[in-house]
Design an enzyme around this catalytic site. Structure first.
Site, PDB file in Angstrom:
ATOM      1  N   ARG A  15     -32.309  13.800  23.196  1.00  0.00           N
ATOM      2  CA  ARG A  15     -31.251  13.702  23.856  1.00  0.00           C
ATOM      3  C   ARG A  15     -31.177  14.479  25.261  1.00  0.00           C
ATOM      4  O   ARG A  15     -31.375  14.232  25.916  1.00  0.00           O
ATOM      5  CB  ARG A  15     -30.513  13.268  22.854  1.00  0.00           C
ATOM      6  CG  ARG A  15     -28.964  11.905  24.141  1.00  0.00           C
ATOM      7  CD  ARG A  15     -28.182  12.151  24.260  1.00  0.00           C
ATOM      8  NE  ARG A  15     -27.335  13.475  23.599  1.00  0.00           N
ATOM      9  CZ  ARG A  15     -26.798  14.622  24.537  1.00  0.00           C
ATOM     10  NH1 ARG A  15     -26.015  15.112  25.588  1.00  0.00           N
ATOM     11  NH2 ARG A  15     -25.682  15.516  23.771  1.00  0.00           N
ATOM     12  N   CYS A 240     -26.731  18.613  31.568  1.00  0.00           N
ATOM     13  CA  CYS A 240     -26.324  16.916  31.673  1.00  0.00           C
ATOM     14  C   CYS A 240     -25.908  16.752  33.086  1.00  0.00           C
ATOM     15  O   CYS A 240     -25.517  17.614  33.584  1.00  0.00           O
ATOM     16  CB  CYS A 240     -24.223  17.602  31.103  1.00  0.00           C
ATOM     17  SG  CYS A 240     -23.797  16.171  31.250  1.00  0.00           S
ATOM     18  N   ASN A 249     -29.724  23.288  26.676  1.00  0.00           N
ATOM     19  CA  ASN A 249     -29.444  24.139  25.479  1.00  0.00           C
ATOM     20  C   ASN A 249     -29.713  25.296  24.990  1.00  0.00           C
ATOM     21  O   ASN A 249     -30.957  25.649  25.655  1.00  0.00           O
ATOM     22  CB  ASN A 249     -29.039  23.010  24.548  1.00  0.00           C
ATOM     23  CG  ASN A 249     -28.597  21.548  24.435  1.00  0.00           C
ATOM     24  OD1 ASN A 249     -28.935  20.483  25.027  1.00  0.00           O
ATOM     25  ND2 ASN A 249     -27.049  22.185  23.578  1.00  0.00           N
TER      26      ASN A 249
HETATM   27  P1  HMG Z   1     -18.171   1.803  33.576  1.00  0.00           P
HETATM   28  O1  HMG Z   1     -19.479   1.916  34.953  1.00  0.00           O
HETATM   29  O2  HMG Z   1     -17.433   2.503  33.852  1.00  0.00           O
HETATM   30  O3  HMG Z   1     -18.470   0.907  32.396  1.00  0.00           O
HETATM   31  O4  HMG Z   1     -19.398   2.747  32.351  1.00  0.00           O
HETATM   32  P2  HMG Z   1     -18.481  -1.001  32.200  1.00  0.00           P
HETATM   33  O5  HMG Z   1     -17.822  -1.157  31.158  1.00  0.00           O
HETATM   34  O6  HMG Z   1     -17.776  -0.889  33.683  1.00  0.00           O
HETATM   35  O7  HMG Z   1     -20.102  -1.025  32.821  1.00  0.00           O
HETATM   36  C1  HMG Z   1     -20.735  -1.065  33.360  1.00  0.00           C
HETATM   37  C2  HMG Z   1     -22.352  -1.748  33.657  1.00  0.00           C
HETATM   38  O8  HMG Z   1     -22.740  -0.951  32.212  1.00  0.00           O
HETATM   39  C3  HMG Z   1     -21.653  -2.968  32.938  1.00  0.00           C
HETATM   40  O9  HMG Z   1     -22.912  -3.709  33.327  1.00  0.00           O
HETATM   41  C4  HMG Z   1     -21.557  -3.116  31.492  1.00  0.00           C
HETATM   42  O10 HMG Z   1     -22.261  -3.393  30.991  1.00  0.00           O
HETATM   43  C5  HMG Z   1     -22.693  -1.730  30.997  1.00  0.00           C
HETATM   44  P3  HMG Z   1     -23.126  -4.482  34.710  1.00  0.00           P
HETATM   45  O11 HMG Z   1     -22.398  -5.834  34.204  1.00  0.00           O
HETATM   46  O12 HMG Z   1     -22.718  -4.295  35.525  1.00  0.00           O
HETATM   47  O13 HMG Z   1     -24.725  -4.827  34.766  1.00  0.00           O
HETATM   48  N1  HMG Z   1     -22.752  -0.677  30.044  1.00  0.00           N
HETATM   49  C6  HMG Z   1     -23.651  -0.746  29.145  1.00  0.00           C
HETATM   50  N2  HMG Z   1     -24.629  -0.397  29.238  1.00  0.00           N
HETATM   51  C7  HMG Z   1     -25.639   0.503  28.340  1.00  0.00           C
HETATM   52  N3  HMG Z   1     -25.097   0.714  27.011  1.00  0.00           N
HETATM   53  C8  HMG Z   1     -23.203   0.675  27.111  1.00  0.00           C
HETATM   54  C9  HMG Z   1     -22.725   0.357  28.480  1.00  0.00           C
HETATM   55  N4  HMG Z   1     -21.852   0.220  28.229  1.00  0.00           N
HETATM   56  C10 HMG Z   1     -21.398  -0.668  29.241  1.00  0.00           C
HETATM   57  N5  HMG Z   1     -23.089   1.578  26.328  1.00  0.00           N
HETATM   58  C11 HMG Z   1     -20.143   4.229  30.681  1.00  0.00           C
HETATM   59  C12 HMG Z   1     -18.651   3.919  31.478  1.00  0.00           C
HETATM   60  C13 HMG Z   1     -19.199   5.139  29.335  1.00  0.00           C
HETATM   61  C14 HMG Z   1     -20.448   3.157  29.582  1.00  0.00           C
HETATM   62  C15 HMG Z   1     -20.194   5.355  31.607  1.00  0.00           C
HETATM   63  O14 HMG Z   1     -19.768   5.897  31.687  1.00  0.00           O
HETATM   64  C16 HMG Z   1     -22.136   6.150  30.700  1.00  0.00           C
HETATM   65  O15 HMG Z   1     -22.584   5.228  29.645  1.00  0.00           O
HETATM   66  N6  HMG Z   1     -21.459   7.174  30.393  1.00  0.00           N
HETATM   67  C17 HMG Z   1     -22.483   8.213  30.039  1.00  0.00           C
HETATM   68  C18 HMG Z   1     -23.233   9.258  30.350  1.00  0.00           C
HETATM   69  C19 HMG Z   1     -24.117  10.336  29.905  1.00  0.00           C
HETATM   70  O16 HMG Z   1     -24.814   9.720  29.448  1.00  0.00           O
HETATM   71  N7  HMG Z   1     -23.524  11.484  29.290  1.00  0.00           N
HETATM   72  C20 HMG Z   1     -24.556  12.651  29.422  1.00  0.00           C
HETATM   73  C21 HMG Z   1     -24.288  12.446  27.901  1.00  0.00           C
HETATM   74  S1  HMG Z   1     -23.057  13.970  27.677  1.00  0.00           S
HETATM   75  C22 HMG Z   1     -23.428  15.309  27.183  1.00  0.00           C
HETATM   76  O17 HMG Z   1     -24.679  15.142  28.244  1.00  0.00           O
HETATM   77  C23 HMG Z   1     -22.930  16.241  26.878  1.00  0.00           C
HETATM   78  C24 HMG Z   1     -23.003  16.771  25.709  1.00  0.00           C
HETATM   79  O18 HMG Z   1     -24.411  17.398  25.431  1.00  0.00           O
HETATM   80  C25 HMG Z   1     -22.168  17.438  24.860  1.00  0.00           C
HETATM   81  C26 HMG Z   1     -21.934  19.129  25.949  1.00  0.00           C
HETATM   82  O19 HMG Z   1     -22.253  19.210  26.344  1.00  0.00           O
HETATM   83  O20 HMG Z   1     -21.076  18.580  26.426  1.00  0.00           O
HETATM   84  C27 HMG Z   1     -22.500  15.401  24.612  1.00  0.00           C
HETATM   85 MG    MG Z   2     -24.903  19.380  26.206  1.00  0.00          MG
END
Ligand code: HMG
Ligand code: MG
Length: 302
Positions: A15, A240, A249
């Protein structure tokens, strides 16, 4: 200072490691990587993310990955879930463990999840309630605990606020993450000690990116605090997408070499783990970031 006798390694390569890859990685490769990691003895493998495919295209095959993995008894496959839509998709895919992920700063929360810290926590609360009611386990990650690419310095109190909220909504384990790898051992210790006033070390995890080469030092500082769960990524893959310049990582091989040297049990076989790293690096066409893997491989060929 007594260190934990046993450590749980949470492999996040499939992931966190692959989410930032610029070209699509085939589902079959992700699945093969997960199989090799579980064969190496890893008991927790973060398999994918049920996030928006518009935000993170590399994780768009989340349901296919979950359908194709050969689930091994005793191994769990947590997945990131940012909201209710993600949870519904994860439930449909037969997921048994979800990870909600918040941030210690407002700007990172906006950049990563398009909402404020409070809005994010409200979403996670709904996700937790439903997930727990359906019998899932939920883990909570907190990004940018030791420094933020947008806001700089992060105070331990900011980490504590989010950790307590995740604890109250039922997360069984809470991960203090150094998303951009800027932390040093004193900062790591300060963050863990602040959180440990509210949540015991046994329920905390460290997640250190290695951008500045501090991840193993931070791991050791966390071990000294009594933390016994660490996220890491095979071959040090990843980064990220919302933290420019942050590298992957800490490599799982390097953490394992450290733990083996300290006589701490993990149940993970370093030779098989290195082979899993070689497999994914071969597919991606780049060398491993793990120093231990490079050294052990060179020695075995000598
Ligand atoms: P948004 O654009 O504000 O959401 O995103 P929305 O509710 O307005 O939806 C926009 C579109 O996305 C819509 O589709 C939704 O249906 C779809 P459209 O109508 O335009 O066709 N949608 C989804 N589709 C599939 N699965 C879902 C989903 N939710 C909405 N769950 C949202 C808000 C949170 C969804 C977006 O910002 C997002 O997905 N963010 C994730 C970003 C991410 O994955 N970042 C990396 C992981 S975190 C990380 O790496 C840190 C970590 O390792 C720890 C560290 O190191 O710090 C964990
Ligand atoms: Mg991370």
């Amino acid at each position: 200072m007594s260190l934990p006798k046993r450590v749980k390694l949470v492999e996040v390569g499939p992931r966190d490691g692959l989410q930032n890859e610029p070209t699509p990685v085939a589902t079959a490769v992700k699945v093969e990587l997960i199989h090799r990691l579980q064969d190496a003895g890893l008991k927790v493998i973060e398999a994918t993310a049920f996030v928006s495919p518009k935000w993170v295209p590399q994780m768009a095959d989340n349901a296919q990955v979950m359908a194709a993995i050969r689930r091994k008894p005793g191994v769990s496959y947590p997945v990131l879930v940012p909201n209710r839509k993600g949870l519904d998709a994860a439930l449909a895919a037969g997921v048994e463990e979800a990870v909600v992920f918040g941030a210690a700063t407002e700007t990172f929360s906006q950049k990563n999840t398009n909402c404020s810290i409070a809005e994010g926590l409200a979403r996670f609360s709904e996700v937790c309630k439903e997930a727990l009611a359906r019998g899932l386990k939920v883990r909570g990650d907190i990004s940018v605990c030791l420094g933020c690419p947008y806001e700089g310095e992060v105070k331990p109190e900011a980490v504590v606020r989010v950790a307590r909220a995740l604890d109250e909504m039922g997360c069984y384990e809470i991960t203090v993450a150094d998303t951009i790898g800027v932390g040093t051992p004193c900062k790591a210790r300060a963050a863990f000690e602040a959180v440990m006033k509210h949540i015991p070390a046994e329920r905390l995890a460290g997640h250190f990116h290695d951008t500045y080469g501090q991840a193993l030092a931070n791991t050791y500082a966390a071990l000294e605090c009594g933390v016994a769960t660490f996220d890491s990524s095979v071959a040090g893959l990843g980064g990220c997408p919302y933290a420019k310049g942050a590298t992957g990582n800490v490599a799982t091989e390097d953490v394992l070499y450290l733990l083996n040297g300290l006589g701490i049990e993990t149940g993970v076989d370093i030779v098989k783990l290195i082979a899993a790293g070689e497999y994914i690096c071969g597919v991606l066409g780049r060398p491993t970031h793990s120093k231990a893997a490079r050294a052990i491989t060179a020695k075995s060929k000598a």
